[in-house]
Design an enzyme around this catalytic site. Sequence first.
Site, short mmCIF file in Angstrom:
data_model
loop_
_atom_site.label_atom_id
_atom_site.label_comp_id
_atom_site.label_asym_id
_atom_site.label_seq_id
_atom_site.Cartn_x
_atom_site.Cartn_y
_atom_site.Cartn_z
N LYS A 65 -41.64 -40.39 3.77
CA LYS A 65 -40.17 -40.59 3.91
C LYS A 65 -39.89 -41.25 5.19
O LYS A 65 -39.12 -42.27 5.40
CB LYS A 65 -39.15 -39.54 3.61
CG LYS A 65 -38.86 -38.93 2.27
CD LYS A 65 -38.12 -37.83 2.68
CE LYS A 65 -37.77 -37.09 1.26
NZ LYS A 65 -36.80 -36.13 1.03
N ASP A 101 -29.75 -37.71 0.56
CA ASP A 101 -29.91 -36.01 0.78
C ASP A 101 -28.54 -35.72 1.14
O ASP A 101 -27.91 -34.86 0.74
CB ASP A 101 -30.93 -35.60 1.62
CG ASP A 101 -32.41 -35.51 0.78
OD1 ASP A 101 -32.31 -35.73 -0.47
OD2 ASP A 101 -33.49 -35.55 1.54
#
Length: 280
Positions: A65, A101
């Site tokens: 990420k 998220d």
Amino acid sequence: MIKACVVGWPITHSRSPMIHGYWLKTLGIDGSYEKLAVKPEDAFAFFQGLPGSGLTGCNVTVPLKEIAFEAADEKDSSAVAVGAANTIWIENGKILAANTDTYGFMTHLSATAPNWLDVDKPVLILGAGGAARAIAFGFLEAGIEQLMISNRTKSRAEKLGEHFSKYRNKIRIVDWDNRSSAAAKAGVIVNTTTIGMRNEGSLDLDFSQVDSTTVVADIVYVPLETQLLKDARQRGLKTVDGLGMLLHQAVPGFEKWFGRRPDVTPELRALIVGDLEAAG
Ligand code: ATR
């Protein structure tokens, strides 16, 4: 055919193909969504090579990420806040990155406990990793009055607090040993640690002093009802499970790649629950 994928190292356990595959099928879209294992040392080149690769974009999971974030030309505010990206898409030859998220957690929280913001009390986040950062950003942006952060390693909690210097006067770091007294003051409690995953470990939170209006959320979704959520439910508190965050975080990426905004339906949820149960 439009093609997207999820990349990580390893990638075997990702549920994303099942989620996106369900939406492709139910919406009748001519597209594909595969798993792709990419080694960390190859990841930067992989992301930079996305324009013209035939892929319209990808999801990114651990440990890639941060590399995805670095490789992107433009980043949304959550990706900047977290310093990591889980969703990549191509626009006019540019690599765009988002961290969904924050969106996933906050959307599921609001869907499950719509009045959480009305309870005018501090929010307590347990943990200080990447997930804690994404969720802290969501609460701070939502306009809460006070955020308490408690982590086993206090220096990581302090670092997280310093990262959001814009909100310095709203953030309070709580010693790990004092987490139960902080919980007693909180309107929302969120576990972002890995404690409780596969029933390992215990947060040892004392719910006896927690107010009956307090909402308790966990980002762990294996098991679906963690010990924390079970204890909270038995105390009569509203609970928010971790699976909803996983499902909702997938929505923005699907819309970017395939051009339709999908719904998180009870049927999709049941599909993933069935898979989690089958995996034991
Ligand atoms: P992510 O980026 O996915 O959130 P992470 O960076 O590995 O994951 O963070 C895991 C979190 O779980 C951390 O807050 C970690 O606490 P430390 O910073 O002290 O390591 C927390 N955690 C994991 N196991 C724990 C345990 N047994 N007791 C308390 N906290 C634990």
